[in-house]
Design a protein around this motif. Structure first.
Motif, PDB file in Angstrom:
ATOM      1  N   GLU A  26       0.838  -1.199   0.000  1.00 21.96           N
ATOM      2  CA  GLU A  26       0.000   0.000   0.000  1.00 21.96           C
ATOM      3  C   GLU A  26       0.879   1.257   0.000  1.00 21.96           C
ATOM      4  O   GLU A  26       0.651   2.193  -0.773  1.00 21.96           O
ATOM      5  CB  GLU A  26      -0.893  -0.038   1.240  1.00 21.96           C
ATOM      6  CG  GLU A  26      -1.861   1.092   1.396  1.00 21.96           C
ATOM      7  CD  GLU A  26      -2.698   0.907   2.653  1.00 21.96           C
ATOM      8  OE1 GLU A  26      -3.925   0.815   2.519  1.00 21.96           O
ATOM      9  OE2 GLU A  26      -2.129   0.847   3.773  1.00 21.96           O
ATOM     10  N   GLU A  27       1.883   1.264   0.831  1.00 26.75           N
ATOM     11  CA  GLU A  27       2.825   2.387   0.897  1.00 26.75           C
ATOM     12  C   GLU A  27       3.522   2.562  -0.459  1.00 26.75           C
ATOM     13  O   GLU A  27       3.684   3.688  -0.949  1.00 26.75           O
ATOM     14  CB  GLU A  27       3.850   2.119   2.000  1.00 26.75           C
ATOM     15  CG  GLU A  27       4.809   3.253   2.261  1.00 26.75           C
ATOM     16  CD  GLU A  27       5.762   2.929   3.397  1.00 26.75           C
ATOM     17  OE1 GLU A  27       5.746   3.661   4.399  1.00 26.75           O
ATOM     18  OE2 GLU A  27       6.507   1.937   3.288  1.00 26.75           O
ATOM     19  N   LEU A  30       1.250   4.210  -2.989  1.00 26.28           N
ATOM     20  CA  LEU A  30       1.183   5.648  -2.744  1.00 26.28           C
ATOM     21  C   LEU A  30       2.423   6.348  -3.276  1.00 26.28           C
ATOM     22  O   LEU A  30       2.331   7.417  -3.892  1.00 26.28           O
ATOM     23  CB  LEU A  30       1.019   5.928  -1.244  1.00 26.28           C
ATOM     24  CG  LEU A  30      -0.325   5.552  -0.635  1.00 26.28           C
ATOM     25  CD1 LEU A  30      -0.257   5.646   0.889  1.00 26.28           C
ATOM     26  CD2 LEU A  30      -1.430   6.441  -1.179  1.00 26.28           C
ATOM     27  N   THR A  32       4.513   5.321  -5.686  1.00 30.85           N
ATOM     28  CA  THR A  32       4.586   5.300  -7.148  1.00 30.85           C
ATOM     29  C   THR A  32       3.531   6.185  -7.783  1.00 30.85           C
ATOM     30  O   THR A  32       3.728   6.679  -8.887  1.00 30.85           O
ATOM     31  CB  THR A  32       4.463   3.859  -7.697  1.00 30.85           C
ATOM     32  OG1 THR A  32       3.242   3.285  -7.256  1.00 30.85           O
ATOM     33  CG2 THR A  32       5.638   3.012  -7.257  1.00 30.85           C
ATOM     34  N   ALA A  33       2.417   6.404  -7.087  1.00 31.82           N
ATOM     35  CA  ALA A  33       1.364   7.273  -7.610  1.00 31.82           C
ATOM     36  C   ALA A  33       1.627   8.742  -7.287  1.00 31.82           C
ATOM     37  O   ALA A  33       0.875   9.612  -7.724  1.00 31.82           O
ATOM     38  CB  ALA A  33       0.014   6.853  -7.043  1.00 31.82           C
ATOM     39  N   GLY A  34       2.656   9.001  -6.496  1.00 38.60           N
ATOM     40  CA  GLY A  34       2.963  10.376  -6.123  1.00 38.60           C
ATOM     41  C   GLY A  34       2.010  10.933  -5.077  1.00 38.60           C
ATOM     42  O   GLY A  34       1.907  12.143  -4.907  1.00 38.60           O
ATOM     43  N   ARG A  35       1.332  10.086  -4.361  1.00 39.93           N
ATOM     44  CA  ARG A  35       0.376  10.514  -3.328  1.00 39.93           C
ATOM     45  C   ARG A  35       1.089  10.643  -1.985  1.00 39.93           C
ATOM     46  O   ARG A  35       0.760   9.978  -1.014  1.00 39.93           O
ATOM     47  CB  ARG A  35      -0.767   9.505  -3.210  1.00 39.93           C
ATOM     48  CG  ARG A  35      -1.531   9.283  -4.467  1.00 39.93           C
ATOM     49  CD  ARG A  35      -2.292  10.506  -4.821  1.00 39.93           C
ATOM     50  NE  ARG A  35      -3.189  10.203  -5.922  1.00 39.93           N
ATOM     51  CZ  ARG A  35      -4.165  10.968  -6.279  1.00 39.93           C
ATOM     52  NH1 ARG A  35      -4.392  12.094  -5.643  1.00 39.93           N
ATOM     53  NH2 ARG A  35      -4.920  10.638  -7.285  1.00 39.93           N
ATOM     54  N   THR A  36       2.054  11.534  -1.946  1.00 38.21           N
ATOM     55  CA  THR A  36       2.886  11.669  -0.750  1.00 38.21           C
ATOM     56  C   THR A  36       2.120  12.195   0.446  1.00 38.21           C
ATOM     57  O   THR A  36       2.571  12.043   1.577  1.00 38.21           O
ATOM     58  CB  THR A  36       4.090  12.573  -1.036  1.00 38.21           C
ATOM     59  OG1 THR A  36       3.611  13.832  -1.523  1.00 38.21           O
ATOM     60  CG2 THR A  36       5.011  11.944  -2.063  1.00 38.21           C
ATOM     61  N   ARG A  37       0.979  12.779   0.216  1.00 40.47           N
ATOM     62  CA  ARG A  37       0.157  13.299   1.320  1.00 40.47           C
ATOM     63  C   ARG A  37      -0.175  12.196   2.324  1.00 40.47           C
ATOM     64  O   ARG A  37      -0.295  12.448   3.517  1.00 40.47           O
ATOM     65  CB  ARG A  37      -1.120  13.895   0.739  1.00 40.47           C
ATOM     66  CG  ARG A  37      -2.121  14.300   1.766  1.00 40.47           C
ATOM     67  CD  ARG A  37      -3.368  14.840   1.112  1.00 40.47           C
ATOM     68  NE  ARG A  37      -4.338  15.206   2.127  1.00 40.47           N
ATOM     69  CZ  ARG A  37      -5.608  15.360   1.888  1.00 40.47           C
ATOM     70  NH1 ARG A  37      -6.078  15.221   0.676  1.00 40.47           N
ATOM     71  NH2 ARG A  37      -6.428  15.679   2.859  1.00 40.47           N
ATOM     72  N   TRP A  38      -0.323  10.956   1.844  1.00 42.01           N
ATOM     73  CA  TRP A  38      -0.766   9.859   2.700  1.00 42.01           C
ATOM     74  C   TRP A  38       0.371   8.978   3.192  1.00 42.01           C
ATOM     75  O   TRP A  38       0.138   8.038   3.935  1.00 42.01           O
ATOM     76  CB  TRP A  38      -1.790   9.010   1.944  1.00 42.01           C
ATOM     77  CG  TRP A  38      -2.955   9.821   1.497  1.00 42.01           C
ATOM     78  CD1 TRP A  38      -3.280  10.162   0.221  1.00 42.01           C
ATOM     79  CD2 TRP A  38      -3.947  10.432   2.330  1.00 42.01           C
ATOM     80  NE1 TRP A  38      -4.405  10.937   0.205  1.00 42.01           N
ATOM     81  CE2 TRP A  38      -4.845  11.124   1.489  1.00 42.01           C
ATOM     82  CE3 TRP A  38      -4.161  10.467   3.699  1.00 42.01           C
ATOM     83  CZ2 TRP A  38      -5.929  11.833   1.980  1.00 42.01           C
ATOM     84  CZ3 TRP A  38      -5.251  11.181   4.187  1.00 42.01           C
ATOM     85  CH2 TRP A  38      -6.119  11.841   3.326  1.00 42.01           C
ATOM     86  N   ILE A  39       1.599   9.276   2.814  1.00 42.88           N
ATOM     87  CA  ILE A  39       2.734   8.437   3.199  1.00 42.88           C
ATOM     88  C   ILE A  39       2.891   8.381   4.718  1.00 42.88           C
ATOM     89  O   ILE A  39       3.168   7.320   5.283  1.00 42.88           O
ATOM     90  CB  ILE A  39       4.037   8.938   2.539  1.00 42.88           C
ATOM     91  CG1 ILE A  39       3.956   8.762   1.028  1.00 42.88           C
ATOM     92  CG2 ILE A  39       5.256   8.224   3.097  1.00 42.88           C
ATOM     93  CD1 ILE A  39       3.788   7.344   0.565  1.00 42.88           C
TER      94      ILE A  39
END
Length: 180
Positions: A26-27, A30, A32-39
């Motif tokens: 899951e991490e 996130l 790879t999708a560039g969704r660093t907000r949720w890291i």
């Protein structure tokens, strides 16, 4: 206590290893999708699973010691030695299956951890490069405490002052109304 309890603890530990695998994947998604907000949230969840694994590992160690004594081997024996000391019957095969599964899961977790670490390093490097580029571009148009442009762009700011005073939101290279 005994072999049944140890097997139940090993099942629980396997479930936690599978959950950790999921959380690491899951991490990675996130990252790879560039969704660093949720890291940060994903990392916290990974840490929570790791804490539960530590607790399960302690419980397993206690139970392994008990089974080792019961089966006449060293109390500090690893699971491989417990398997070797297992009495005739299904326990040797059951514990071998647990060990094989946990070994496979641990290898997958190490692989995911390494991949995620590479993604994080690449993201940090890209962020640093972007910030350096932005800082270089803005170096000539940094606003001081009075709202004036300092440095090499000061002469441009003087020419743009009339436009800023007239209320133009973007005038002479400024990004906001100087009256703010």
């Amino acid at each position: 206590m005994g072999a049944n309890e140890l097997s139940a603890l090993l099942w629980r530990e396997r479930e936690l290893l599978e959950l950790l695998t999921f959380k690491l994947e899951e991490e990675q998604l996130l990252l790879t999708a560039g969704r660093t907000r949720w890291i940060e949230h994903a990392t916290r969840e990974v840490e929570q699973v790791l804490e539960r694994l530590r607790e399960a590992g302690l419980a397993r160690a206690v139970e392994v010691s008990s089974v080792a004594q019961e089966w006449g081997t060293d109390e500090e024996a690893p699971l491989r030695e417990i398997i070797a000391a297992a009495p005739a019957g299904p326990w040797g095969e059951i514990f071998t299956a647990h060990l094989r599964s946990m070994t496979d899961l641990t290898a997958r977790i190490a692989q995911l951890r390494d991949e995620n670490e590479r993604f994080l390093r690449a993201a940090a490097r890209a962020t640093q490069e972007t910030m350096a580029t932005a800082a270089d571009a803005a170096a000539g148009s940094i606003y001081d405490a009075s709202g004036s442009v300092g440095g090499a762009s000061a002469s441009r700011a003087g020419r743009a002052g009339a436009g800023a005073a007239s209320g133009s939101p973007v005038s002479g290279g400024q990004l906001f109304d100087g009256r703010l």
